[in-house]
Design a protein around this motif. Structure first.
Motif, PDB file in Angstrom:
ATOM      1  N   THR A   1       8.108  -0.615   0.856  1.00 48.68           N
ATOM      2  CA  THR A   1       8.941   0.388   1.384  1.00 48.68           C
ATOM      3  C   THR A   1       9.354   0.031   2.776  1.00 48.68           C
ATOM      4  O   THR A   1      10.228   0.859   3.317  1.00 48.68           O
ATOM      5  CB  THR A   1       8.095   1.664   1.377  1.00 48.68           C
ATOM      6  OG1 THR A   1       6.819   1.594   1.985  1.00 48.68           O
ATOM      7  CG2 THR A   1       7.832   2.085   0.043  1.00 48.68           C
TER       8      THR A   1
ATOM      9  N   GLU B   1       0.677  -1.227   0.019  1.00 49.78           N
ATOM     10  CA  GLU B   1       0.033   0.014   0.169  1.00 49.78           C
ATOM     11  C   GLU B   1       0.720   1.232   0.048  1.00 49.78           C
ATOM     12  O   GLU B   1       0.563   2.204  -0.667  1.00 49.78           O
ATOM     13  CB  GLU B   1      -0.871  -0.032   1.285  1.00 49.78           C
ATOM     14  CG  GLU B   1      -2.066  -0.916   1.122  1.00 49.78           C
ATOM     15  CD  GLU B   1      -1.656  -2.297   1.519  1.00 49.78           C
ATOM     16  OE1 GLU B   1      -0.410  -2.699   1.765  1.00 49.78           O
ATOM     17  OE2 GLU B   1      -2.203  -3.491   1.560  1.00 49.78           O
ATOM     18  N   SER B   2       1.916   1.278   0.607  1.00 48.38           N
ATOM     19  CA  SER B   2       2.733   2.566   0.786  1.00 48.38           C
ATOM     20  C   SER B   2       3.755   2.629  -0.354  1.00 48.38           C
ATOM     21  O   SER B   2       4.856   3.716  -0.472  1.00 48.38           O
ATOM     22  CB  SER B   2       3.605   2.542   1.837  1.00 48.38           C
ATOM     23  OG  SER B   2       4.437   1.290   2.143  1.00 48.38           O
TER      24      SER B   2
ATOM     25  N   ASP C   1       2.495   1.290  -6.602  1.00 45.82           N
ATOM     26  CA  ASP C   1       2.185  -0.084  -5.899  1.00 45.82           C
ATOM     27  C   ASP C   1       2.215  -1.093  -6.950  1.00 45.82           C
ATOM     28  O   ASP C   1       1.720  -2.384  -6.500  1.00 45.82           O
ATOM     29  CB  ASP C   1       1.187  -0.110  -4.950  1.00 45.82           C
ATOM     30  CG  ASP C   1      -0.267   0.146  -5.549  1.00 45.82           C
ATOM     31  OD1 ASP C   1      -0.142   0.441  -7.014  1.00 45.82           O
ATOM     32  OD2 ASP C   1      -1.258   0.143  -5.046  1.00 45.82           O
TER      33      ASP C   1
END
Length: 668
Positions: free
Chosen positions: A656, A594-595, A626
């Motif tokens: 990340t 998601e990040s 993503d």
């Protein structure tokens, strides 16, 4: 007063006395000392906020009382066999506490009990690998420092000893140990780093039950009933039916035994009365023959693990030169090598190349004898890589690959060597059906019977698992067996506990089959309440036992902290979710990204792409937020993508948070 008894009354009294004596005698015969399963000992950890089971044995039809110092008590009666099981409610984490079990004529008090979180840690050698490592070849990263700092009295562990059992067992021998620098070295490294993170994050006691055996397949850890329900290993299970076990136990009893060494020095000096097999004049004409390299499990043998001799007659024309005997990939697990009866080298360690110099003059003109004593302690064993005899000055190789005589002279039976060569008559006349009768750590259900069943129904929060290497090459079957084992354990415990496992790390197996096993593990995540710790970034090409167990334990703990304890952290590395085809490109979407996604290099490597023909070509991969966009000029109409599809590869794609992506294929 004078009493006069009738004959009828007199006979009645005799009968009553006889019955009383008989009853008294029967009670003495039925008397069983009060005892508990080994899981219940001083220093134990009980699962908090649970209804935990206690069980053991005592004289049949007797009552016991159980009192816990945290305020709970109960009573229970033994059954006709003297078995008893009771349950106590536990409070939230804390301690130390005591539990006292009282019978009519005896009392057991368990001291220094902690209440916290309890996990089962199981699998093969990578879970078994202790904090001190498998020395000297397989150390744990920074092990000396880690052991010196392992002072966590609220972390305790109990280890189940290696036990093969054809039928389910109820008992094992073990003792809970508080964690300190003196006890930490033998604790599973993966389980230690998992427990340490839970303890530090949750600030509660942590108990770990370890039950591991290196080199074992998943089917050994499953119940017979579950295996049968899946339609697997029918022949193997039929062979170990009870009527056959006695026949083979009688045959095995004809051979002397010797305790397996516990130190490197003992291994180096191991004497099995087999020195004559190194000599040139030994007659090996009745032995079987094979070509090298070879895995001993593929030979015609009695037990898969044990001690083997390999002998080869070698013709030498030039005895004036120095020669070298080499095995590029090593000899698993250890060897002593001889030329004409003289030792030229020995190595204790499975993944070390053999490079033995043969002094000038040891080889003679004409016929010579090469003899290698091989010890395989578990898993695949034998000669790995190229096997050569080379004349040093000209680098000329002597042809030695064909025509090796071999004989297994000892098998391994749990903690003993079974000295097969000490009764040649019995060895040459085994019971009928021996070829299908394999009662060892590889036999389906034997480790469940001996090492899992005795733990049930001890309350656990969940299980962590590191296994799969011994099932490489059987990925389709593993995808059936592994989820089946998880279901099996949950059914036996009567609890839907969490189950987190480690995806096997990249390693140069040499057959290209391990990516499919890794993918079978990834697909097993469809099983509810499971999670997978990805290790694509910590594999070692020439060592199946990576030394970085810190990250393995950390990643397993992340899964538990998120799913079981509500922590707000990222639980996993990226897992393939879906693909979208657009022209000559495929965009891949991932869970746990998601990040965003990152690569160690500007772009991730290890991606391949294919069209309808499923012929994969190296691909260019670019990270787009993503997602990963994949293409190749060789594939105009792509349909499939795969990543990390090699035995060994250094993972290049991460989220990340620094957690690696699992290898995968989009093929169904």
């Amino acid at each position: 007063m004078l009493r006069i008894y009738t004959l009828k009354g007199f006979l009645f009294m005799i009968l009553v006395s006889a019955l009383f004596a008989c009853e008294h005698s029967q009670k003495e015969e039925d008397k069983i000392d009060l005892s508990l399963n080994s899981l219940f000992s001083d220093h134990m950890v009980l699962q908090q906020n649970d209804d935990v089971a206690f069980w053991g044995k005592y004289t049949p039809a007797q009552e016991l009382s159980i009192v816990a110092s945290w305020g709970e008590k109960t009573s229970v009666s033994t059954d006709g066999m003297g078995q008893w099981t009771a349950r106590l409610k536990t409070p939230r984490a804390g301690g130390p506490f005591t539990v006292t079990i009282t019978a009519k004529d005896s009392t057991i008090t368990l001291k220094d009990i902690l209440i916290g979180e309890v996990w089962l840690a199981s699998g093969q050698s990578n879970m078994e690998m202790p904090l001190k490592g498998f020395l000297p070849n397989d150390p744990i990263d920074d092990s000396e420092e880690e052991i010196a700092n392992a002072n966590f009295p609220q972390i305790r562990y109990i280890d189940v000893p290696r036990t093969i059992a054809p039928l389910p067992e109820k008992e094992f021998e073990g003792q809970w140990k508080p964690l300190n620098p003196e006890t930490a070295s033998d604790f599973s490294a993966t389980a230690y780093f998992f427990a340490r993170k839970l303890h530090q994050e949750l600030d509660v006691p942590v108990g770990i039950i370890t039950s591991n055996w290196g080199g074992t397949p998943v089917e050994s850890w499953m119940s017979k009933e579950k295996i049968i329900s899946l339609g697997e290993f029918e022949k193997e299970l039929e062979a170990i039916k009870p009527e056959n076990i006695k026949v083979f136990e009688d045959w095995y009893s004809k051979f002397p035994t010797k305790k397996i060494p516990v130190s490197e020095e003992e291994w180096q000096n191991l004497n099995l009365d087999d020195a004559a097999y190194a000599n040139s004049d030994f007659d090996d004409s009745k032995w079987n023959t094979t070509a090298l390299p070879v895995v001993v499990e593929n030979l015609k043998v009695i037990n898969k693990d044990g001690v083997y001799w390999f002998r080869k007659k070698v013709m030498i024309e030039d005895q004036t030169s120095n020669y070298t005997f080499k095995v590029t990939g090593g000899i698993d697990d250890s060897d002593i090598t001889y030329v004409n009866g003289e030792k030229i080298g020995s190595t204790f360690g499975h993944n070390t190349p053999r490079n033995y110099a043969i002094r000038k003059g040891l080889l003679k003109e004409g016929e010579n004898t090469l003899a290698v004593r091989v010890i395989d302690t578990g898993g695949g064993g034998g000669f790995i890589g190229d096997v050569t005899l080379t004349k040093n000055d000209t680098d000329t190789a002597v042809d030695i690959l064909e025509g090796w005589s071999y004989q297994q002279i000892a098998g391994i039976q749990v903690s003993d060597f079974l000295l097969l060569h000490k009764n040649q008559g019995a060895l040459e006349n085994p019971p009928k059906g021996l070829e299908s009768f394999k009662l060892d750590a590889h036999t389906p259900s034997t480790l469940y019977n001996g090492m899992i069943k005795p733990l049930i129904p001890y309350s656990v929060k969940g299980a962590i698992w590191y296994q799969g290497e011994s099932n490489v090459g059987r990925h389709d079957q593993y995808l059936k067996l592994f989820p089946g084992m998880i279901q099996d354990w949950r059914e036996r415990w009567n609890g839907d506990f969490s189950f987190y496992f480690v995806q096997i790390a990249p390693f140069e197996y040499g057959n290209g089959l391990s990516p499919a096993l890794r993918d079978a593990q990834r697909k097993s995540l469809k099983t509810p309440k499971t999670g997978m710790a990805v290790t694509m970034d910590i594999g070692v090409s020439n060592n199946i036992h990576p030394g970085n167990k810190q990250d393995v334990g950390d990643r397993l703990a992340r899964l538990a902290l998120v799913n079981d304890y509500g922590k707000d952290i990222v639980a996993s590395g990226p897992l393939y979710k879906s693909q979208t085809i657009s022209g000559n490109k495929i965009a891949l979407a991932f869970e746990y990204a998601e990040s965003g996604l990152v690569a160690q290099n500007p772009n991730p490597s290890g991606f391949e792409i294919a069209g309808e023909d499923r012929i994969f070509h190296p691909a260019v991969a670019k990270i787009e937020g993503d997602k990963v966009e994949v293409s190749s000029p060789s594939v105009n109409a792509p349909k499939y993508v795969r990543y990390g599809w090699k035995d060994y590869i250094a993972g290049s794609l991460f989220n990340t948070e620094g957690l690696p992506a699992s290898s995968f294929t989009t093929e169904e």
